[in-house]
Design a protein around this motif. Structure first.
Motif, PDB file in Angstrom:
ATOM      1  N   UNK A 128       0.790  -1.221   0.000  1.00  0.00           N
ATOM      2  CA  UNK A 128       0.000   0.000   0.000  1.00  0.00           C
ATOM      3  C   UNK A 128       0.822   1.270   0.000  1.00  0.00           C
ATOM      4  N   UNK A 129       2.149   1.139  -0.045  1.00  0.00           N
ATOM      5  CA  UNK A 129       3.020   2.309  -0.009  1.00  0.00           C
ATOM      6  C   UNK A 129       3.261   2.843  -1.420  1.00  0.00           C
ATOM      7  N   UNK A 130       3.329   4.156  -1.549  1.00  0.00           N
ATOM      8  CA  UNK A 130       3.609   4.727  -2.863  1.00  0.00           C
ATOM      9  C   UNK A 130       5.035   4.384  -3.285  1.00  0.00           C
ATOM     10  N   UNK A 131       5.175   4.046  -4.564  1.00  0.00           N
ATOM     11  CA  UNK A 131       6.472   3.586  -5.061  1.00  0.00           C
ATOM     12  C   UNK A 131       7.551   4.649  -4.916  1.00  0.00           C
ATOM     13  N   UNK A 132       7.167   5.925  -5.010  1.00  0.00           N
ATOM     14  CA  UNK A 132       8.145   6.996  -4.886  1.00  0.00           C
ATOM     15  C   UNK A 132       8.751   7.114  -3.505  1.00  0.00           C
ATOM     16  N   UNK A 133       8.151   6.467  -2.515  1.00  0.00           N
ATOM     17  CA  UNK A 133       8.661   6.517  -1.146  1.00  0.00           C
ATOM     18  C   UNK A 133       9.541   5.309  -0.803  1.00  0.00           C
ATOM     19  N   UNK A 134       9.741   4.428  -1.777  1.00  0.00           N
ATOM     20  CA  UNK A 134      10.606   3.272  -1.559  1.00  0.00           C
ATOM     21  C   UNK A 134      12.065   3.670  -1.749  1.00  0.00           C
ATOM     22  N   UNK A 135      12.959   2.893  -1.175  1.00  0.00           N
ATOM     23  CA  UNK A 135      14.383   3.094  -1.420  1.00  0.00           C
ATOM     24  C   UNK A 135      14.710   2.704  -2.854  1.00  0.00           C
ATOM     25  N   UNK A 136      15.909   3.080  -3.297  1.00  0.00           N
ATOM     26  CA  UNK A 136      16.318   2.726  -4.656  1.00  0.00           C
ATOM     27  C   UNK A 136      16.310   1.225  -4.892  1.00  0.00           C
ATOM     28  N   UNK A 137      16.800   0.469  -3.902  1.00  0.00           N
ATOM     29  CA  UNK A 137      16.811  -0.983  -4.039  1.00  0.00           C
ATOM     30  C   UNK A 137      15.416  -1.569  -4.082  1.00  0.00           C
ATOM     31  N   UNK A 138      14.522  -1.033  -3.259  1.00  0.00           N
ATOM     32  CA  UNK A 138      13.134  -1.508  -3.268  1.00  0.00           C
ATOM     33  C   UNK A 138      12.449  -1.179  -4.597  1.00  0.00           C
ATOM     34  N   UNK A 139      12.745  -0.024  -5.147  1.00  0.00           N
ATOM     35  CA  UNK A 139      12.185   0.329  -6.447  1.00  0.00           C
ATOM     36  C   UNK A 139      12.690  -0.612  -7.534  1.00  0.00           C
ATOM     37  N   UNK A 140      13.959  -1.015  -7.439  1.00  0.00           N
ATOM     38  CA  UNK A 140      14.484  -1.970  -8.428  1.00  0.00           C
ATOM     39  C   UNK A 140      13.754  -3.308  -8.321  1.00  0.00           C
ATOM     40  N   UNK A 141      13.515  -3.770  -7.103  1.00  0.00           N
ATOM     41  CA  UNK A 141      12.769  -5.005  -6.928  1.00  0.00           C
ATOM     42  C   UNK A 141      11.345  -4.872  -7.476  1.00  0.00           C
ATOM     43  N   UNK A 142      10.737  -3.705  -7.259  1.00  0.00           N
ATOM     44  CA  UNK A 142       9.384  -3.481  -7.776  1.00  0.00           C
ATOM     45  C   UNK A 142       9.373  -3.465  -9.297  1.00  0.00           C
ATOM     46  N   UNK A 143      10.377  -2.855  -9.909  1.00  0.00           N
ATOM     47  CA  UNK A 143      10.437  -2.817 -11.370  1.00  0.00           C
ATOM     48  C   UNK A 143      10.516  -4.230 -11.947  1.00  0.00           C
ATOM     49  N   UNK A 144      11.304  -5.087 -11.316  1.00  0.00           N
ATOM     50  CA  UNK A 144      11.403  -6.475 -11.774  1.00  0.00           C
ATOM     51  C   UNK A 144      10.073  -7.189 -11.557  1.00  0.00           C
ATOM     52  N   UNK A 145       9.479  -7.006 -10.365  1.00  0.00           N
ATOM     53  CA  UNK A 145       8.207  -7.663 -10.059  1.00  0.00           C
ATOM     54  C   UNK A 145       7.108  -7.200 -11.006  1.00  0.00           C
TER      55      UNK A 145
END
Length: 232
Positions: A128-145
């Motif tokens: 439920x968290x906005x993607x812009x508030x994730x760390x860089x590493x978390x955003x990379x994992x989200x991009x792959x997912x």
């Protein structure tokens, strides 16, 4: 295994500048092919040419179907997933909303999201968290997912470990190995030799827009050969 992706004589030009020249490669179902090269070698141009984000010459064939003049959106719908360098998540959307958008490329969107979260369960707690508030590493994992939620048969990854801490580099390697086990063909662009070594993948070496050698991640002299290519 059969070839999921075949690229023949791929070329990319930007105005009068040749970024890629006559690159050919093949990736089978459930195989990882790592393309190593320094900055400016043409790695990103190669992926963009394959996925249709830039104009290219040559032939791209996906499971026996020549993609021809299909644009990037049509190639994505055909089963080519592409994780761009620099993450490119939708910052104002939640993690789950990002995954939902990616899943619209899947024949069964709900199953696509489930598959992505099974691959990266750490995203569940931040759904439920906005993607812009994730760390860089978390955003990379989200991009792959997000790419996986679209159920691609071929996944193009552009330097997914760039800028990541060592622990997240290892996590990314583990995730790529898990994607391979799903039967997805993975074309991975990297600068880190150790990623190809950890995955034990086939390797192409790209230099100044051309393939200058092939190797395997388990070759004892891989680092020396890659460093020579980087310095050439």
């Amino acid at each position: 295994m059969s070839a999921a992706l075949v690229v023949e004589n791929l070329g990319v030009r930007y105005g009068g500048v040749t970024a890629l020249r006559d690159v050919s490669l093949s990736v089978d179902e459930g195989q990882i092919l790592t393309v190593l090269g320094a900055n400016g070698a043409g790695k990103t141009s190669m992926l963009r040419g394959i996925s249709g984000l830039v104009s290219s010459t040559g032939t791209v064939t996906h499971h026996g179907r020549t993609l021809g003049r299909l644009d990037a959106a049509a190639r994505a719908r055909a089963g080519l997933g592409h994780v761009l360098e620099g993450r490119h998540v939708f910052p104002d959307l939640t993690v789950r909303e990002n995954l939902h958008l990616g899943s619209l490329l899947s024949p069964k969107p709900a199953e696509g999201v489930e598959r992505a979260l099974a691959l990266l369960p750490e995203l569940e707690e931040m759904a439920g968290r906005k993607a812009g508030r994730l760390s860089g590493g978390q955003q990379q994992m989200l991009a792959i997912a997000r790419a996986i939620s679209g159920s691609p048969s071929v996944l193009l990854l552009d330097e997914p470990t760039n800028g990541l801490a060592p622990m997240l580099v290892q996590r990314t390697i583990d995730v790529i190995g898990a994607i391979q086990e799903l039967g997805v063909a993975v074309l991975l662009v990297e600068q880190r030799v150790e990623v190809a070594q950890a995955l034990g993948s086939e390797v192409l070496v790209l230099q100044r827009g051309e393939v200058v050698g092939t190797a395997h991640g388990t070759d004892d002299d891989l680092e020396d050969r890659i460093h020579t290519a980087y310095l050439a």
